[in-house]
Enzyme design. Structure first.
Site, PDB file in Angstrom:
ATOM      1  N   GLN A   1      35.731  50.804  33.389  1.00  0.00           N
ATOM      2  CA  GLN A   1      34.335  50.415  33.634  1.00  0.00           C
ATOM      3  C   GLN A   1      33.507  51.564  34.199  1.00  0.00           C
ATOM      4  OE1 GLN A   1      34.112  46.619  35.638  1.00  0.00           O
ATOM      5  NE2 GLN A   1      35.064  45.602  33.898  1.00  0.00           N
ATOM      6  N   HIS A   2      34.096  52.747  34.282  1.00  0.00           N
ATOM      7  CA  HIS A   2      33.364  53.984  34.602  1.00  0.00           C
ATOM      8  C   HIS A   2      32.478  53.846  35.845  1.00  0.00           C
ATOM      9  CE1 HIS A   2      34.767  54.475  30.545  1.00  0.00           C
ATOM     10  NE2 HIS A   2      33.908  53.587  30.086  1.00  0.00           N
ATOM     11  N   CYS A   3      32.905  53.062  36.814  1.00  0.00           N
ATOM     12  CA  CYS A   3      32.125  52.847  38.049  1.00  0.00           C
ATOM     13  C   CYS A   3      30.771  52.209  37.780  1.00  0.00           C
ATOM     14  CB  CYS A   3      31.932  54.144  38.838  1.00  0.00           C
ATOM     15  SG  CYS A   3      33.458  54.855  39.426  1.00  0.00           S
ATOM     16  N   VAL A   4      30.632  51.527  36.649  1.00  0.00           N
ATOM     17  CA  VAL A   4      29.393  50.775  36.392  1.00  0.00           C
ATOM     18  C   VAL A   4      29.805  49.302  36.259  1.00  0.00           C
ATOM     19  CG1 VAL A   4      27.200  50.790  35.119  1.00  0.00           C
ATOM     20  CG2 VAL A   4      28.658  52.792  35.050  1.00  0.00           C
TER      21      VAL A   4
ATOM     22  N   ASN B   1      28.112  53.167  40.503  1.00  0.00           N
ATOM     23  CA  ASN B   1      28.226  52.577  41.846  1.00  0.00           C
ATOM     24  C   ASN B   1      27.630  53.477  42.938  1.00  0.00           C
ATOM     25  OD1 ASN B   1      29.409  50.084  41.363  1.00  0.00           O
ATOM     26  ND2 ASN B   1      31.468  50.961  41.221  1.00  0.00           N
TER      27      ASN B   1
END
Ligand SMILES: Cc1ncc(COP(=O)(O)O)c(C=O)c1O
Length: 405
Positions: free
Chosen positions: A360-363, A116
């Site tokens: 979601q690991h900032c993706v 992100n």
């Protein structure tokens, strides 16, 4: 290199029952030298650099400028004046995105698997300033699609202004061919900004050899302190970049109605800095500079091969990216749509002391586009992890998958 011996440098790894820390793509552990540097700042010279001339002030000015030089050498930048201290890679990417001059319709290209921090600033500029953010789709196995990129550049034509991509994805560990991408971007008259958050901790990154324009990096993923990141930029570009935080330190002088901006890097370092963080960054860079980064990278791949081989045939799971660990560095990110990733991550820690990341690991954009609402479970290795830890992860993860299936 004796990676096992290096564990002794890390306070959290010294106890015999130390957990298997496999969340290094999020944040790495800190060696004694980094912790001591922070402690020394507060206990010996807790002053302000760049301003006060007394002994604390001059000591801090000297130490922070040494850190800049260490980073310059680590990245093979031309000058220490090209290194900007930031809070994190996110801050660095925002400084580039919001510091440039944009016209409506300017095109920015990213990949479809960005954190992100290298997506949202561009989306914000699209909403607020009318730039045109376009996504270059990866190959089906998530590797970089050079043809699609070349086509996107050709389609953009003279409107192409910026290519901004992560050198290594935190989603999957896949590395993209930055040098080739930079050449193509430049051929089209565009700049290239590299998100190095997942590359600078794990491999040699030479900004001059790559021939890039900006590099954002996270010190906290490089054995350094939290709250520290960095931005490298070509000096002529930094000179023309608007600061996103103006105030103390950012000007040579001011009157009631005028500003004379300071030169880079000071112009971008508004307000009192994180001095203990800057000095401890120097200690972290000293630590990494002594290592053979190619050997670190190979070590991580070896551990990832053990993890991959141990889990790849389990039912109901799929590793994101190619199965070959050589193409995913130290990251093993596992889709498990029908299984509870967070519960399994908790269980791994509670039952076996194996620490991984789930979600979601900032993706979010990638998971949303593929319909994987559950996210993935990600194990990420670093220099101090051992083959035993990689095997422990594979064994306990396998048991958990069977238990929840
Ligand atoms: C690829 C990538 N880019 C950017 C970031 C953001 O880094 P920071 O937390 O230093 O802002 C991360 C953090 O995980 C990352 O993995």
């Amino acid at each position: 290199m004796d990676f096992k011996k290096m564990r002794q440098d890390f306070p959290t790894l010294r106890p015999d029952d130390a957990p298997a820390y496999l969340d290094n793509a999020c944040v790495t552990l800190k060696p004694d030298s980094v912790v001591e540097a922070i402690h020394d700042y507060y206990t010996k010279t807790p002053g302000c650099g760049g301003r006060s001339v007394h002994r604390y002030g001059s000591k801090i000015s000297q130490s922070t400028s040494q850190t800049r030089t260490k980073l310059q050498k680590f990245l093979n930048a031309e000058s220490a004046k090209e290194i900007v201290f930031t809070r994190n890679a996110t801050h660095s990417l925002n400084q580039v995105a919001h510091g440039m001059q944009w016209s409506k319709g300017d095109i920015v290209l990213t990949t479809d698997r960005e954190h992100n921090s290298n997506l949202v600033p561009w989306l914000q500029l699209e909403q607020e300033r009318g730039i045109d953010h376009r996504v270059v789709e990866s190959n089906p196995d998530n590797t970089f699609n050079l043809e699609a990129f070349e086509q996107a550049c050709a389609d953009a034509g003279s409107k192409l202004k910026m290519v901004s991509m992560s050198q290594v994805g935190n989603l999957d560990g896949i590395k993209i061919p930055v040098k080739k991408i930079a050449r193509i971007a430049h051929d089209h008259g565009a700049l290239i900004c590299v998100d190095g958050a997942q590359s600078t901790p794990h491999m040699n990154v030479d900004v001059q050899d790559l021939d890039i324009d900006f590099l954002a990096f996270s010190i906290h993923k490089m054995c350094g302190p939290s709250g520290m990141g960095g931005l490298w930029g070509r000096y002529d570009l930094l000179e023309n970049l608007r600061t996103i935080q103006s105030g103390g330190q950012t000007v040579k002088t001011s009157t009631y109605d005028s500003i004379e901006w300071a030169n880079p890097p000071n112009r971008f370092e508004g307000g009192l800095g994180n001095f203990s963080g800057m000095i401890a960054t120097g200690a972290a860079i000293d630590y990494l500079s002594k290592l053979d980064m190619d050997a670190v990278h190979q070590h991580e791949i070896r551990l990832n091969s053990i993890m991959t081989d141990g889990i790849k045939d389990l039912p109901g799971i799929e590793i994101i990216g190619p199965l070959d660990a050589n193409k995913r560095g130290g990251i093993c990110s596992i889709l498990m749509d029908e299984l509870p990733a967070h519960d399994i991550a908790l269980l791994l820690d509670e039952a076996a002391g194996v620490m991984v990341r789930s979600g979601q690991h900032c993706v979010h954009s990638w998971f949303n586009s593929k319909g994987h609402a559950n996210g993935s479970l990600r194990a990420s290795a670093y220099l101090y992890n051992t083959e035993d830890e990689a095997r422990l992860f594979a064994e306990t993860f396998s048991e958990a998958v069977h238990a929840f299936s």
